[in-house]
Design a protein around this motif. Structure first.
Motif, short mmCIF file in Angstrom:
data_model
loop_
_atom_site.label_atom_id
_atom_site.label_comp_id
_atom_site.label_asym_id
_atom_site.label_seq_id
_atom_site.Cartn_x
_atom_site.Cartn_y
_atom_site.Cartn_z
N GLU A 175 35.93 35.09 34.48
CA GLU A 175 37.03 35.62 35.31
C GLU A 175 36.52 36.28 36.60
N ASP A 176 35.22 36.46 36.73
CA ASP A 176 34.65 37.04 37.95
C ASP A 176 34.51 35.94 39.00
N LYS A 177 35.63 35.54 39.59
CA LYS A 177 35.62 34.44 40.56
C LYS A 177 36.58 34.67 41.72
N GLN A 178 37.05 35.90 41.90
CA GLN A 178 38.00 36.18 42.98
C GLN A 178 37.28 36.27 44.33
N PRO A 179 37.74 35.51 45.33
CA PRO A 179 37.12 35.56 46.66
C PRO A 179 37.20 36.97 47.24
N ASN A 180 36.12 37.40 47.87
CA ASN A 180 36.00 38.69 48.54
C ASN A 180 36.05 39.89 47.59
N THR A 181 36.34 39.69 46.32
CA THR A 181 36.29 40.77 45.34
C THR A 181 35.05 40.60 44.49
N ASN A 182 34.97 39.47 43.77
CA ASN A 182 33.81 39.19 42.93
C ASN A 182 32.73 38.43 43.69
N ILE A 183 33.15 37.55 44.58
CA ILE A 183 32.21 36.72 45.32
C ILE A 183 32.48 36.87 46.81
N LYS A 184 31.53 37.45 47.52
CA LYS A 184 31.66 37.67 48.96
C LYS A 184 31.29 36.39 49.73
N PRO A 185 31.59 36.34 51.03
CA PRO A 185 31.25 35.16 51.85
C PRO A 185 29.75 34.86 51.85
#
Length: 109
Positions: free
Chosen positions: A41-51
């Motif tokens: 579930e750690d796959k949210q853009p800019n929350t879990n994964i930054k640019p």
């Protein structure tokens, strides 16, 4: 043997220019060496994964657009599969997100 990944583990996108650490927000109690274990579930853009810097597909900022983590563990934390250093995540733009190296420190005997 695949290792579990934890908060701050470095990720890379094969279409990006720089690595970025994962930020675990999917659970708050399972940890290794004081760092929370990552889940699918750690796959949210800019929350879990930054640019990832510049995207070679879009020719602009490499903002992740993760679809689903693959090659996850069979074990679950609160019904969410744990991520491993062999886990990958397809980006809907066309890249593939993977683990550079685990943030864990292992003792070699």
């Amino acid at each position: 043997m695949p290792q579990h990944i934890t908060n701050t583990t470095q990720l890379t996108c094969d279409k990006g220019t720089i690595p970025t650490p994962i930020t675990v927000t999917s659970q708050s109690f399972m940890s290794i060496e004081g760092k929370l274990q990552a889940t699918e579930e750690d796959k949210q853009p800019n929350t879990n994964i930054k640019p990832f810097g510049l995207c070679s597909v879009l020719r602009s900022s490499c903002t992740p657009s993760p679809v689903k983590w693959d090659n996850t563990s069979d074990f679950e934390i609160e019904g969410k599969k744990e991520l491993l250093d062999s886990s990958t995540c397809q980006c809907s733009v066309g890249g593939k997100i993977s683990v550079i190296q685990s943030a864990q420190n292992f003792v070699k005997e």
